[in-house]
Design an enzyme around this catalytic site. Structure first.
Site, PDB file in Angstrom:
ATOM      1  CB  SER A  25       4.350   3.806   7.494  1.00 21.56           C
ATOM      2  OG  SER A  25       3.629   4.613   8.407  1.00 21.56           O
TER       3      SER A  25
ATOM      4  CE1 TYR B 226      -0.291   2.390   5.184  1.00 17.78           C
ATOM      5  CE2 TYR B 226       0.325   3.423   7.260  1.00 17.78           C
ATOM      6  CZ  TYR B 226       0.463   3.312   5.895  1.00 17.78           C
ATOM      7  OH  TYR B 226       1.357   4.103   5.227  1.00 17.78           O
TER       8      TYR B 226
END
Length: 350
Positions: free
Chosen positions: A142, A167
Site C-alpha cells: 500500500s 494498517y
C-alpha cells in the site's frame, strides 16, 4: 498457468480474476467474505464471475457458471491447516495475494483484526508458497507505507520507517516478511504499493463511494483537513493491468545490488517492490468537484480537521514500473469518476 487469487470478493481481487480468466489462465479464487462492509456487494462481485451465493459454504469449492477455468473457495487466511491443504492439493504455479483487512481508520479501532489477517494470514501464505514450489508470489502492499515521508513523488528507493497507522505497519511488515522468505528460500516475491484505487464496484469505505452516497441522498459530505489534501487517485483498470504484468514477470536477484548503499526495492534475492499509481496527484476539492459534476448535484460540505492515520498527500513515482513492465497507468480522473458514478447510480438505483 494455474493461479491462486486471494481476496476475490474484494474490489481489486474481483477485477483481477476476470482479467486472468480472460487471458486463459486457470484460477482458484479465495475469500472469507467477512462483514467489514456490506456483504451484498461482495456477493455481487462474485456473481460477475459466475459464482452464485446460494452455493457458497466454508471449505467447499464452487464452480463458476460462466468460466470453466474458475473455481472459488470460502476460507480464512488464518486457517493454517486449510491453507496448507489447499496448496498441497491444487499445486498452483503462481499466487496473487490481494486479501487483507483494509482501511486506515478501522485499524485504529480494531487492531487485532489486522494482525490476524495481514500478519498471521500472510505468514500462512508465505509458508504454503515455500513448501509448494510456487514460481512467484505477487502481493498487495500500500502507498500508506510512506507514512510521514515528505519527499514527493514517493519512490520505492525511499526509506519507509514511519507509518502513521497500524494498517500501514502491517503492509510494511508484509514487505519485510516477503524479503526474508525470498532470501532464505529463494521464493520470488513482488510487492505492489497501490495508490488510492477507485472505480466501479469499489469499497463503501472509500471516498468516491462515501461522497456519491452522501451527495445523491442529500447528506453533507465530510471534508478532512478542510479540503487541503492531495491524492494520487488510480483507476481500477490501471491497477489490474499492473498486477497482471507483474504476475507474468518473475523477479530475479539484482546483480548490481550494493550492500553499502542498499536499494530497498530490490535485493540479492528474487524480490521487487513497485508503486502502481497514476502519478498525477489531485486536490481533494477538485476530486469532489468531479463527483459533483458526475452526480449533477452540488455537495453540502462539512469541513473537519485531519483524521488520525491520514497523510497530507500521496504521489507515486512509477518509473520502475515503466522501466520493468513497460507500463504506466493512464486513465484520467474525469473519465474514471464518470464511470464510477454511472455504476453507483445503476447499482443503487439512483
Amino acid at each position: 498457468m494455474k493461479i491462486l487469487v486471494t481476496g476475490t470478493a474484494g474490489f481489486i481481487g474481483s477485477y483481477t480474476v476476470l482479467r486472468l480468466l480472460e487471458s486463459g489462465h486457470e484460477v482458484i479464487g479465495l475469500d472469507n467474505i467477512n462483514d467489514y462492509y456490506d456483504v451484498k456487494l461482495k456477493y455481487s462481485r462474485l456473481a460477475k464471475a459466475g459464482i452464485e451465493q446460494q452455493e457458497l459454504a466454508n471449505y467447499k469449492f464452487v464452480q463458476s457458471k460462466l468460466y470453466a477455468n474458475y473455481r472459488f473457495i470460502q476460507m480464512n487466511l488464518e486457517d493454517k491447516q486449510a491453507i496448507q491443504m489447499l496448496f498441497a492439493n491444487e499445486k498452483f504455479d503462481r499466487v496473487c495475494h490481494l486479501a487483507a483487512q483494509a482501511g486506515v481508520r478501522y485499524s485504529i479501532e480494531n487492531p487485532y483484526t489486522y494482525i490476524q489477517s495481514n500478519i498471521d494470514g500472510f505468514l500462512n501464505i508465505l509458508e504454503a508458497c515455500r513448501w509448494n514450489n510456487i514460481e512467484h508470489l505477487v502481493y498487495a502492499s500500500s502507498s500508506s507505507v510512506y507514512g510521514l515521508n515528505g519527499k514527493v513523488p514517493y519512490s520505492e528507493l525511499d526509506p519507509v520507517a514511519h507509518p502513521v497507522s497500524l494498517y500501514a505497519a502491517t503492509k510494511k511488515s508484509n514487505e519485510l516478511m516477503a524479503h526474508s522468505y525470498s532470501q532464505l528460500f529463494g521464493l520470488p516475491c513482488t510487492g505492489l504499493r497501490f495508490f488510492t484505487v477507485y472505480g466501479p464496484w469499489g469499497r463503501p469505505d472509500m471516498s468516491p463511494f462515501l461522497f456519491a452516497d452522501a451527495i445523491l441522498n442529500d447528506r453533507p459530505i465530510k471534508i478532512f483537513n478542510n479540503g487541503d489534501m492531495l491524492r494520487d487517485f488510480t483507476y481500477i483498470d490501471d491497477i489490474v493491468e499492473g498486477i497482471v504484468r507483474c504476475i507474468d514477470k518473475v523477479p530475479v536477484p539484482n546483480a548490481e545490488w550494493d550492500a553499502q548503499n542498499p536499494d530497498p526495492s530490490s535485493s540479492t534475492s528474487p524480490y521487487r517492490i513497485y508503486n502502481i499509481g497514476n502519478s498525477s496527484p489531485v486536490k481533494l476539492m477538485d476530486f469532489i468537484q468531479a463527483i459533483e459534476v458526475a452526480c449533477d448535484k452540488v455537495a453540502v460540505k462539512n469541513y473537519l480537521p485531519m483524521q488520525p492515520g491520514d497523510v497530507y498527500q500521496t504521489n507515486a513515482d512509477t518509473s520502475a514500473l515503466q522501466r520493468d513492465m513497460g507500463y504506466k497507468p493512464k486513465t484520467i480522473l474525469i473519465e474514471g469518476i464518470k464511470a464510477t458514478i454511472a455504476w453507483f447510480k445503476d447499482y443503487y438505483q439512483h
